[in-house]
Design an enzyme around this catalytic site. Structure first.
Site, PDB file in Angstrom:
ATOM      1  N   TYR A  70      10.729  95.428 -71.763  1.00  0.00           N
ATOM      2  CA  TYR A  70       9.367  95.504 -72.313  1.00  0.00           C
ATOM      3  C   TYR A  70       9.067  96.923 -72.776  1.00  0.00           C
ATOM      4  CZ  TYR A  70       9.240  91.071 -69.976  1.00  0.00           C
ATOM      5  OH  TYR A  70       9.554  89.792 -69.584  1.00  0.00           O
TER       6      TYR A  70
ATOM      7  N   THR B 266       5.945  99.238 -75.406  1.00  0.00           N
ATOM      8  CA  THR B 266       4.502  99.438 -75.461  1.00  0.00           C
ATOM      9  C   THR B 266       3.965  99.762 -76.857  1.00  0.00           C
ATOM     10  OG1 THR B 266       2.761 100.920 -74.661  1.00  0.00           O
ATOM     11  CG2 THR B 266       4.959 101.832 -74.766  1.00  0.00           C
ATOM     12  N   ASP B 267       2.705  99.415 -77.064  1.00  0.00           N
ATOM     13  CA  ASP B 267       1.982  99.811 -78.285  1.00  0.00           C
ATOM     14  C   ASP B 267       1.829 101.335 -78.350  1.00  0.00           C
ATOM     15  OD1 ASP B 267       0.353  99.597 -75.986  1.00  0.00           O
ATOM     16  OD2 ASP B 267      -1.470  99.459 -77.174  1.00  0.00           O
TER      17      ASP B 267
ATOM     18  N   TYR C  43       4.380 109.295 -72.022  1.00  0.00           N
ATOM     19  CA  TYR C  43       4.726 107.900 -71.684  1.00  0.00           C
ATOM     20  C   TYR C  43       5.311 107.187 -72.914  1.00  0.00           C
ATOM     21  CZ  TYR C  43       3.842 102.896 -70.857  1.00  0.00           C
ATOM     22  OH  TYR C  43       3.957 101.522 -70.772  1.00  0.00           O
TER      23      TYR C  43
ATOM     24  N   LYS D  20       9.090 105.668 -73.394  1.00  0.00           N
ATOM     25  CA  LYS D  20       9.309 104.235 -73.648  1.00  0.00           C
ATOM     26  C   LYS D  20      10.098 104.048 -74.949  1.00  0.00           C
ATOM     27  CE  LYS D  20       8.066 101.103 -71.712  1.00  0.00           C
ATOM     28  NZ  LYS D  20       8.759 100.323 -70.633  1.00  0.00           N
TER      29      LYS D  20
HETATM   30  N1  LIG Z   1       0.354  97.920 -68.183  1.00  0.00           N
HETATM   31  C1  LIG Z   1       0.183  97.942 -69.495  1.00  0.00           C
HETATM   32  O1  LIG Z   1      -0.939  97.989 -69.991  1.00  0.00           O
HETATM   33  C2  LIG Z   1       1.362  97.899 -70.423  1.00  0.00           C
HETATM   34  C3  LIG Z   1       1.118  97.976 -71.797  1.00  0.00           C
HETATM   35  C4  LIG Z   1       2.199  97.934 -72.666  1.00  0.00           C
HETATM   36  C5  LIG Z   1       3.481  97.799 -72.172  1.00  0.00           C
HETATM   37  N2  LIG Z   1       3.686  97.746 -70.839  1.00  0.00           N
HETATM   38  C6  LIG Z   1       5.077  97.630 -70.362  1.00  0.00           C
HETATM   39  O2  LIG Z   1       5.219  96.377 -69.715  1.00  0.00           O
HETATM   40  C7  LIG Z   1       6.187  96.500 -68.667  1.00  0.00           C
HETATM   41  C8  LIG Z   1       5.584  95.980 -67.376  1.00  0.00           C
HETATM   42  O3  LIG Z   1       4.445  96.797 -67.077  1.00  0.00           O
HETATM   43  P1  LIG Z   1       3.463  96.471 -65.857  1.00  0.00           P
HETATM   44  O4  LIG Z   1       2.089  96.566 -66.376  1.00  0.00           O
HETATM   45  O5  LIG Z   1       3.933  95.248 -65.148  1.00  0.00           O
HETATM   46  O6  LIG Z   1       3.739  97.785 -64.974  1.00  0.00           O
HETATM   47  P2  LIG Z   1       3.452  98.023 -63.437  1.00  0.00           P
HETATM   48  O7  LIG Z   1       2.520  97.013 -62.894  1.00  0.00           O
HETATM   49  O8  LIG Z   1       3.157  99.487 -63.303  1.00  0.00           O
HETATM   50  O9  LIG Z   1       4.861  97.737 -62.799  1.00  0.00           O
HETATM   51  C9  LIG Z   1       5.940  98.607 -62.962  1.00  0.00           C
HETATM   52  C10 LIG Z   1       6.854  98.441 -61.771  1.00  0.00           C
HETATM   53  O10 LIG Z   1       7.907  99.403 -61.900  1.00  0.00           O
HETATM   54  C11 LIG Z   1       8.132  99.923 -60.612  1.00  0.00           C
HETATM   55  N3  LIG Z   1       8.749 101.235 -60.630  1.00  0.00           N
HETATM   56  C12 LIG Z   1       8.164 102.429 -60.907  1.00  0.00           C
HETATM   57  N4  LIG Z   1       9.040 103.414 -60.718  1.00  0.00           N
HETATM   58  C13 LIG Z   1      10.200 102.840 -60.295  1.00  0.00           C
HETATM   59  C14 LIG Z   1      11.462 103.335 -59.922  1.00  0.00           C
HETATM   60  N5  LIG Z   1      11.740 104.655 -59.897  1.00  0.00           N
HETATM   61  N6  LIG Z   1      12.427 102.465 -59.546  1.00  0.00           N
HETATM   62  C15 LIG Z   1      12.168 101.135 -59.504  1.00  0.00           C
HETATM   63  N7  LIG Z   1      10.987 100.603 -59.845  1.00  0.00           N
HETATM   64  C16 LIG Z   1      10.020 101.457 -60.240  1.00  0.00           C
HETATM   65  C17 LIG Z   1       6.768 100.003 -59.979  1.00  0.00           C
HETATM   66  O11 LIG Z   1       6.879 100.113 -58.591  1.00  0.00           O
HETATM   67  P3  LIG Z   1       5.705 100.821 -57.737  1.00  0.00           P
HETATM   68  O12 LIG Z   1       4.440 100.087 -58.094  1.00  0.00           O
HETATM   69  O13 LIG Z   1       6.153 100.656 -56.330  1.00  0.00           O
HETATM   70  O14 LIG Z   1       5.679 102.242 -58.225  1.00  0.00           O
HETATM   71  C18 LIG Z   1       6.146  98.686 -60.420  1.00  0.00           C
HETATM   72  O15 LIG Z   1       6.450  97.649 -59.525  1.00  0.00           O
HETATM   73  C19 LIG Z   1       6.611  97.970 -68.648  1.00  0.00           C
HETATM   74  O16 LIG Z   1       7.775  98.125 -69.399  1.00  0.00           O
HETATM   75  C20 LIG Z   1       5.460  98.678 -69.339  1.00  0.00           C
HETATM   76  O17 LIG Z   1       5.889  99.890 -69.934  1.00  0.00           O
HETATM   77  C21 LIG Z   1       2.654  97.769 -69.947  1.00  0.00           C
END
Ligand SMILES: NC(=O)c1ccc[n+]([C@@H]2O[C@H](COP(=O)([O-])OP(=O)(O)OC[C@H]3O[C@@H](n4cnc5c(N)ncnc54)[C@H](OP(=O)(O)O)[C@@H]3O)[C@@H](O)[C@H]2O)c1
Length: 299
Positions: free
Chosen positions: A109, A111-112, A135, A139
């Site tokens: 995944y 990001t925008d 960030y 990405k």
């Molecule tokens: N959230 C948004 O608005 C958004 C928008 C666009 C794209 N995305 C993308 O969508 C994807 C999923 O995002 P999400 O919102 O589900 O993110 P999230 O809720 O922050 O989940 C990310 C996960 O990665 C884990 N993580 C962080 N550091 C790590 C490490 N060193 N080793 C192993 N795991 C690690 C975190 O664990 P901990 O919580 O224990 O740190 C968390 O469980 C990502 O690729 C993100 O970039 C997200």
């Protein structure tokens, strides 16, 4: 595929917003190996440590990889660029190398925030990325590591993710509605709120077709924009959450410049999802529709 006909799906980041939903959705596709930083439901992995990523692949011998883990603390990344790059860039490059060596599909995944937001039309996959913050830069490095590799990869760029758990705008607003009678919310950034469950479900549907041999990775691999349909501002998103939650809080507009976050954010990052919808024949619901379903889940 190994021994049995049930594919072994290595889900990395199973504790995150999207990862947690994937744990459930992917169970209809194969055997889910749920890897996370804490290792609570399966193997532990720390993506900031290259050896840990290699060990995970050695120990699990997957048939499919889904990476939902990321360094997602957008503001903190400004002061931790090396750590953000290790997790969002270097670790993804290792996944790409290991998946290429095994010839197995990878879903990742992005990001925008790879875009500058300096436009007024929905971004297409071939528009030039120009991240405004660390960030987004890290990405983009992850995307490129996968695209430059020989791994059969699907990269889903998404935006404004929310869900029933984790750190997200929906849960923050609902908490603030209980605590405050008036809130100021940014009204000059536009994007598309996207439910983590929608991302998990479309991922599972696509992977099901891949493992069944109905979809040829060699033909479909690449970069796709995947969000709900429609677009809104953070203020209008907050208003919709308030109205659908029967909350009573006065919402006032504020400009991004007055909010003073450490990381700059794109003013307009709506993504054009037509390549995704045409290639996979899937419909992406309007953001308000998904929001209502998610809120119903929270009741
Ligand atoms: N959230 C948004 O608005 C958004 C928008 C666009 C794209 N995305 C993308 O969508 C994807 C999923 O995002 P999400 O919102 O589900 O993110 P999230 O809720 O922050 O989940 C990310 C996960 O990665 C884990 N993580 C962080 N550091 C790590 C490490 N060193 N080793 C192993 N795991 C690690 C975190 O664990 P901990 O919580 O224990 O740190 C968390 O469980 C990502 O690729 C993100 O970039 C997200």
């Amino acid at each position: 595929m190994t021994n049995s006909n049930v594919p072994r799906i290595l889900l990395i980041g199973s504790d995150g917003q999207v990862g947690w939903e994937l744990r459930r959705s992917l169970a209809t596709v194969g055997q889910v190996i749920a890897a996370s930083l804490t290792g609570q439901e399966g193997p532990a992995v720390d993506l900031s440590q290259p050896d840990s990523v290699h060990q995970l692949f050695d120990a699990t011998a997957p048939d499919v990889v889904v990476n939902a883990a990321a360094y997602t603390a957008v503001d903190r990344a400004e002061t931790e660029p090396e750590l953000a790059l290790a997790i969002n860039g270097t670790a993804v490059a290792i996944m790409a190398e290991r998946a290429a060596a095994r010839g197995i599909p990878v879903v990742h995944y992005s990001t925008d925030f790879v875009f500058s937001g300096d436009t007024d039309h929905p971004y297409r996959e071939d528009d030039e990325p120009q991240p405004l913050n660390v960030y987004g830069q890290t990405k983009l490095a992850g995307e490129r590591a996968l695209l430059d590799s020989d791994a059969p990869a699907l990269i889903f760029r998404t935006a404004w993710v929310y869900g029933v758990r984790g750190n997200n705008f929906l849960l923050t607003m609902r908490r603030l509605f209980r605590e405050q009678s008036e809130l100021r919310v940014v009204n000059d950034q536009f994007g598309t709120p996207t439910w983590s469950r929608l991302l998990a479900e479309v991922t599972a549907q696509i992977l099901y077709r891949v493992v069944q041999g109905e979809l040829d990775m060699a033909r479909v691999q690449g970069l796709y924009h995947v969000t709900s349909a429609g677009a809104t501002s953070w203020l209008s998103f907050a208003e919709a959450i308030r109205d659908l939650s029967d909350a009573d809080c006065r919402l006032l507009p504020i400009a991004s410049a007055d909010y003073q976050a450490p990381a700059r954010r794109p003013a307009y990052s709506v993504l054009d999802t037509s390549r995704f919808r045409t290639t996979f024949g899937l419909t992406l619901p309007d953001w308000r529709h998904s929001l209502a379903l998610c809120l119903a889940d929270l009741r």
